[in-house]
Write an enzyme that holds these catalytic residues in place. Structure first.
Site, PDB file in Angstrom:
ATOM      1  N   GLU A 138      -5.560   2.457  -6.685  1.00 44.83           N
ATOM      2  CA  GLU A 138      -5.811   3.474  -5.663  1.00 44.83           C
ATOM      3  C   GLU A 138      -7.165   4.164  -5.804  1.00 44.83           C
ATOM      4  OE1 GLU A 138      -1.642   5.310  -4.713  1.00 44.83           O
ATOM      5  OE2 GLU A 138      -1.534   4.289  -6.625  1.00 44.83           O
ATOM      6  N   GLY A 180      -0.331  -8.065  -4.326  1.00 47.57           N
ATOM      7  CA  GLY A 180      -1.719  -8.435  -4.042  1.00 47.57           C
ATOM      8  C   GLY A 180      -2.650  -7.842  -5.084  1.00 47.57           C
ATOM      9  N   PHE A 226       0.811  -1.219   0.000  1.00 50.13           N
ATOM     10  CA  PHE A 226       0.000   0.000   0.000  1.00 50.13           C
ATOM     11  C   PHE A 226       0.843   1.268   0.000  1.00 50.13           C
ATOM     12  CE2 PHE A 226      -1.993  -3.314   2.740  1.00 50.13           C
ATOM     13  CZ  PHE A 226      -2.874  -3.807   1.795  1.00 50.13           C
ATOM     14  N   VAL A 266      -6.114   1.054 -11.392  1.00 45.15           N
ATOM     15  CA  VAL A 266      -7.259   1.044 -10.482  1.00 45.15           C
ATOM     16  C   VAL A 266      -6.860   0.788  -9.025  1.00 45.15           C
ATOM     17  CG1 VAL A 266      -8.909   0.333 -12.234  1.00 45.15           C
ATOM     18  CG2 VAL A 266      -7.699  -1.411 -10.905  1.00 45.15           C
ATOM     19  N   LYS A 300      -6.058   2.224 -17.641  1.00 42.46           N
ATOM     20  CA  LYS A 300      -5.850   3.148 -16.532  1.00 42.46           C
ATOM     21  C   LYS A 300      -5.716   2.334 -15.247  1.00 42.46           C
ATOM     22  CE  LYS A 300      -8.681   6.969 -18.390  1.00 42.46           C
ATOM     23  NZ  LYS A 300      -9.941   7.737 -18.130  1.00 42.46           N
ATOM     24  N   THR A 312      -9.833  -9.110 -10.920  1.00 42.75           N
ATOM     25  CA  THR A 312      -8.798  -8.445 -10.121  1.00 42.75           C
ATOM     26  C   THR A 312      -9.124  -6.962  -9.962  1.00 42.75           C
ATOM     27  OG1 THR A 312      -7.441  -8.225 -12.114  1.00 42.75           O
ATOM     28  CG2 THR A 312      -6.952 -10.081 -10.659  1.00 42.75           C
ATOM     29  N   ASN A 356      -8.726  -7.437 -16.442  1.00 41.21           N
ATOM     30  CA  ASN A 356      -9.371  -8.544 -15.749  1.00 41.21           C
ATOM     31  C   ASN A 356     -10.419  -7.994 -14.779  1.00 41.21           C
ATOM     32  OD1 ASN A 356     -10.021 -10.576 -13.859  1.00 41.21           O
ATOM     33  ND2 ASN A 356      -8.071 -11.619 -14.206  1.00 41.21           N
TER      34      ASN A 356
HETATM   35 MO1  MOS Z   1       1.073   3.489  -3.824  1.00 35.83          MO
HETATM   36  S1  MOS Z   1       0.656   4.533  -2.157  1.00 35.83           S
HETATM   37  O1  MOS Z   1       1.669   4.775  -4.812  1.00 35.83           O
HETATM   38  O2  MOS Z   1       2.233   2.367  -3.370  1.00 35.83           O
END
Ligand code: MOS
Length: 756
Positions: free
Chosen positions: A721, A475, A248, A719, A717, A650, A647
């Site tokens: 975030e 992930g 993250f 996805v 594009k 995902t 996909n």
């Molecule tokens: Mo993401 S917060 O740019 O790893």
């Protein structure tokens, strides 16, 4: 089709299951600290118990008595051992410029002040607890408003690329005369990523060569950065990170632990394995900075925005000007002729913050989208209509066209699925027994960014393929979408494609950050596949103009050739091709930078001739108990458009995860800091609130078809975030609709509603 695997619509691929799913659920997938290395020693970190000052003395006598103790690294024996590499904002790969063990100085609470190494983990931990550290303590500054913090404009930051505050027209004059005005102050708390996989590092030397097993969002970056820190040639360092248990953003930059572990291994001539604790993860890595916002909106009586101002303040550490400057996005969402913005850095005695899922947009779009809701109410206008009136295909700062923008189709689909028409715009009116019911919505957006990436594809005559790229499976489903892209191009089943990633010796790919992986890496993979097909068709009179379908080479005139035949014809045992994808707007030499471990991200608001964003719309129903003010979220609906969806499964997973985290960021999560001591007080998963299943009701993710022919060759594009952006605003707006109380600082908790 199932909930997890939505039916593909126009411009969407197949929702195939993750190619690594079985390995993960059976425990066969090896995460960094699972990797068996011969005869490892175990390291345990000792971290500072003060936030500011210096170490007076370290008494090792009791620690030395522990059976199995091997080594204790402190500033006394480590001074000058690690070379500092540049901090991220200065163009480097380091998550912090603080180099622990280089001096007795303490910059923040929980800073690494020693590493204890022993034969067993328990012995290392025991010895670490026996170290007696005495300090010369100074009064630290914890956060906004603390004595001793300093503030400066982001334009004055020590960053390599100077930030320009987006602005256009004359905000002051336009705001003053605007018929309808809204002013709001908003706040978001410190938050920590808390990936389930801890910040582990295992270092193994083989003569002059070092192998690092560490969960990393940038294996090439870590290899180059660690080489620089340890004064090695980059070719001497290999980083392996094949499965990552959550990141993250927290595993994007180089943290100090890596070089310290490598030096410990060198001193002992033995592999060293470090598994820090959950609590240590709060201070030895990064986190989402605390922010404050002032938003001012001016509009005409029919809702047209005429003035917009957004000023932000962000807490950073003393030495590093880490800033996210979400005004780059928040000033460009709606048509408006007069815009002003500013960002300020507030330096405190904290560890350096860093990227956390939609680092800029999560706090800044939250502030903007609550202000938009306040404007809609003041206008007596439906919040969706306010967005529609101000929708634009051209960003307002420089007049650049969006490569594509499907904001209103997202609002239309989500509002319909949500049954928004049932909403009573008057707050505090809808009751179901003891529960006050509220509806809220908000815009989601995320810049479509990319960076140069390379990939190598090998196809064999038996119809199996292998793809090599130093991308990352955090992930996100990267193994799956890369395999799918190659399988589709090469006309073979996805089960015939083996994908190798997470190894710095593979063809370089950029950091798995900024939601850039799929758009960047899949384009490189597709290019390499095209070259493979080109090679196979060479010598044919229809040379060059071929595709591959169902294990055959198919010419434009429909002529088909079995794969084995084609290999025979060109006399090859295997065909292997390498390709580099360099996205639109990249500066010369951008790919060469990726080879040096730097990720020159482009796109989003960075291009000179266009703007690229993915959009969405979030709708939330909340129920607030009339007496206790307990807040429940029975349902959330999000509709998102993000160009070509490789996909849907995902993608659905990424968006659903983002939406749930958005609820969490609005309702649960906050790292509490002791303002007097500048120390985190809930650095564990018991006291740091995250939602459990019982906190999350129905999550409805709608994928809105969108075609973007400009953004990149495959029209993808990111996805990763997008789903978290706007969620907290929709939640906040729903809580207002339920109760009539605007809580302008997150998280929205019972006590804040009770206090009003
Ligand atoms: Mo993401 S917060 O740019 O790893």
């Amino acid at each position: 089709m199932t909930y997890a695997a939505p039916e593909p619509q126009a411009n969407m691929g197949q929702p195939i299951p993750r190619v690594d799913a079985r390995l993960k659920v059976t425990g066969e997938a090896k995460y960094s600290s699972d990797v068996d290395v011969p005869n490892p020693a175990f390291a345990y970190l000792v971290t500072s118990a003060i936030a500011k000052g210096s170490i007076k003395a370290i008494d090792e006598s009791e620690a030395r008595k522990v059976d199995g103790l091997i080594d204790i690294l402190t500033h006394e024996n480590m001074k000058d051992a690690i070379k500092q590499v540049p901090f991220m904002s200065a163009g480097g790969p380091a998550a912090t410029s603080i180099v622990p063990l280089s001096s007795p100085q303490v910059w923040h609470d929980g800073q690494i002040i020693a590493m204890v190494v022993a034969d067993r983990f328990e012995a290392a931990r025991e010895a670490a607890h026996r170290l007696k550290v005495t300090y010369t303590e100074e009064q630290p500054s914890a956060t906004f408003g603390s004595h001793g913090v300093t503030e400066k404009a982001y334009t004055e930051a020590r960053s390599k690329e100077k930030h320009e505050n987006p602005a256009v027209g004359d905000f002051q004059a336009a705001f003053k005369t605007a018929p309808v005005q809204v002013e709001g102050s908003y706040a978001t708390p410190t938050q920590h990523h808390n990936p389930i996989e801890l910040f582990t590092t295992t270092c193994v030397w083989n003569g002059p060569n070092l192998t690092i097993y560490e969960p990393s969002q940038s294996v090439t970056g870590l290899a180059h950065g660690a080489a620089a820190e340890l004064k090695l040639d980059p070719s001497q360092v290999r980083v392996l990170s094949q499965y990552i248990g959550g990141a993250f953003g927290s595993k994007g930059g180089i943290t100090p632990r890596t070089a310290i572990t490598a030096i410990a291994a060198k001193r002992l001539n033995r592999a060293v394995k470090l598994v820090p604790t959950r609590a240590q993860g709060f201070t030895i890595a990064t986190y989402r900075a605390e922010t404050r916002h002032e938003v001012k909106l001016g509009a005409t009586k029919n809702g047209k925005l005429v003035a917009l101002s957004h000023e932000g303040w962000e807490v950073s550490s003393r030495p590093d000007d880490y800033t996210v400057a979400g005004t780059d996005a928040s000033t460009r969402m709606y048509a408006c002729p007069n815009i002003a913005s500013a960002v300020n850095i507030v330096s405190a005695d904290r560890n350096t913050p860093g990227f956390m899922r939609a680092p800029a947009e999560t706090p800044y779009i939250y502030a903007l989208e609550v202000a938009m809701d306040e404007m809609a109410e003041k206008l007596g206008m439906d919040p969706i209509e306010l967005r529609r009136v101000n929708d634009t295909m051209v960003e307002p700062i420089k007049g650049l066209a969006y490569t594509s923008r499907s904001l209103m189709p997202c609002f239309d689909q989500a509002s319909k699925a949500f049954d928004w028409g049932k909403r009573n715009p008057k707050p505090g009116q809808t009751r179901d027994g003891d529960w006050l019911v509220g509806y809220g919505c908000a815009t989601a957006c995320y810049p479509t960014q990319m960076a140069p990436a390379s990939a190598r594809v090998r196809l064999e005559a038996n119809g199996t393929a292998r793809v090599d790229t130093a991308a990352h499976e955090i992930g996100n489903g990267a193994y799956t979408v890369v395999a799918q892209t190659a399988a589709l191009k090469l006309g073979i089943d996805v089960s015939k494609v083996k994908v190798e990633m997470g190894d710095s010796t593979l063809p370089p790919a950029p950091v798995a950050g900024g939601s850039i992986t799929t758009a960047s890496v899949c384009n490189a993979v597709a290019m390499a596949c095209d070259k493979v097909i080109g090679r196979l068709s060479s010598g044919k009179n229809t040379e060059g103009d071929h595709v591959m379908k169902e294990g055959r080479l198919v010419a434009a005139n429909g002529e088909k050739e079995e794969l084995a035949k084609a290999f025979e014809r060109i006399g090859a045992g295997a065909v292997e091709e390498y390709a580099e994808f360099v996205p639109h707007g990249s500066k010369p030499g951008a790919m060469a930078q990726v080879y040096k471990g730097i990720s020159p991200i482009i796109g989003g608001t960075r291009d000179k001739d266009r703007i690229a964003f993915a959009f969405g719309a979030q709708f939330i129903e909340v129920r607030v108990h009339a007496r206790t003010k307990e807040i429940r979220v029975p349902r959330i609906v999000g509709a998102f458009a993000a160009g070509h969806i490789v996909n849907p499964r995902t993608t659905h997973s990424q968006l659903m995860g983002g939406m749930i985290w958005g609820i969490s960021s609005g309702l649960h999560e906050a790292t509490e800091i002791d303002a007097k001591r500048a120390r985190y007080v809930n650095a564990n998963l018991a006291d740091y609130l995250v939602p459990v299943n019982a906190d999350i009701g129905s999550v409805d993710v709608i994928l809105v078809p969108e075609v973007d022919e400009k953004v990149n060759p495959l029209g993808i594009k990111g996805v990763g975030e997008l789903g978290i952006v706007g969620t907290a605003a929709a939640l906040s707006n729903a809580v207002y609709n339920a109760t009539g109380t605007r809580v302008r600082d997150l998280p929205i908790r019972i006590e804040k509603l009770l206090a009003s």
